[in-house]
Scaffold this active site. Structure first.
Site, PDB file in Angstrom:
ATOM      1  N   ALA A 196      -0.846   3.239  -5.302  1.00 42.20           N
ATOM      2  CA  ALA A 196      -0.674   1.830  -4.943  1.00 42.20           C
ATOM      3  C   ALA A 196      -1.102   0.869  -6.042  1.00 42.20           C
ATOM      4  CB  ALA A 196      -1.456   1.523  -3.666  1.00 42.20           C
ATOM      5  N   ASP A 197      -1.891   1.340  -7.007  1.00 42.24           N
ATOM      6  CA  ASP A 197      -2.407   0.428  -8.038  1.00 42.24           C
ATOM      7  C   ASP A 197      -2.532   1.157  -9.376  1.00 42.24           C
ATOM      8  OD1 ASP A 197      -3.378  -1.875  -9.200  1.00 42.24           O
ATOM      9  OD2 ASP A 197      -5.430  -1.595  -8.477  1.00 42.24           O
ATOM     10  N   LEU A 198      -1.419   1.637  -9.890  1.00 37.33           N
ATOM     11  CA  LEU A 198      -1.429   2.344 -11.169  1.00 37.33           C
ATOM     12  C   LEU A 198      -1.595   1.324 -12.288  1.00 37.33           C
ATOM     13  CD1 LEU A 198      -1.151   5.120 -12.502  1.00 37.33           C
ATOM     14  CD2 LEU A 198       1.306   4.693 -12.691  1.00 37.33           C
TER      15      LEU A 198
END
EC number: 2.7.1.166
Length: 249
Positions: free
Chosen positions: A174-176
């Protein structure tokens, strides 16, 4: 779906008038209590993590090994109204429990993920707060730190291959971003922060969304580096990613 793990133990507790539970790895921890998830409980053994996040993570020195304590916090405009509470949908659906179990599943598949030690939640009526304890990787530097330090050892190709491995297993991160990719002294790449991550059938749309988010992160922290330089580095990563993906690895 995350498989059943016999080494998980769920321990209910009461904190004042609040009820909660701790899910932990019984091979790594023998006893748990709510204080483990409160920075003040650790005293001088807790040190704020200076990079990334929302001021919600601490390095802690424990008998079971050095760890990272992270409390779940909201970002954006909503954080001005509700900083750290989430809507209650059942203990098994809390963000800490979901992340704990997702990380254990990824490790079982041989992916480079730090070991989750324990997850906690405390219920407040229709809301809850949560925190997680994760094994600390010693001597690592984030991709963001390497870039800001003008390090020549950024391992773009290796990072691209690592991301391909996670995507091949169906991980939608979700938050690369550049803060969540770590490099250790041996050159091993690691991925962290799986909050809101999910295992899905590999598909182009969400894979490209992950990579686009990483590119935005690299542009955001570029400092004095030119935009062209950022795109050149990302192209190295992308070529390695595409090659690994085409080979099924």
């Amino acid at each position: 779906m995350v498989a059943f793990d016999a080494n998980e133990i769920l321990t209910p507790f009461c904190e004042g008038h609040r009820e909660g539970a701790i899910l932990f790895d019984c091979q790594r921890m023998r006893q748990v209590e709510y204080g483990l998830f409160v920075p003040a409980w650790w005293g001088e053994r807790a040190h704020p993590v200076s990079e990334g996040g929302r001021g919600s993570a601490w390095f802690v020195e424990a008998s079971f090994g050095n760890a990272v304590l992270r409390q779940y916090r909201r970002g954006g405009m909503i954080a001005m109204l509700n900083r750290d509470r989430y809507f209650w949908c059942g203990g098994h659906r809390t963000r800490s429990v979901l992340e704990f179990r997702l990380m254990r599943e990824l490790i079982s598949r041989g992916l480079p993920v730090p070991t989750p030690l324990a997850a906690c939640y405390v219920r407040y009526g229709v809301q809850y707060r949560a925190a997680i304890l994760i094994e600390r990787l010693e001597g690592v530097s984030s991709l963001a730190m390497c870039i800001r330090g003008n390090s020549k050892e950024t391992h773009w190709e290796q990072i691209g291959r690592m991301i391909s491995r996670f995507h091949r297993e169906g991980l939608d991160h979700a938050d690369l971003n550049a803060h969540n990719i770590l490099l250790d002294p041996a050159g091993q790449c690691w991925l962290i922060d799986f909050d809101r991550g999910a295992l899905r059938i590999p598909a182009t749309k969400w894979r490209e969304r992950n990579l686009a988010r990483l590119l935005r992160s690299l542009l955001k922290i570029r400092g004095e580096r030119s935009v062209d330089a950022v795109y050149r580095d990302f192209e190295r990563l992308r070529r390695a990613y595409d090659l690994a993906w085409s080979r099924g690895c």
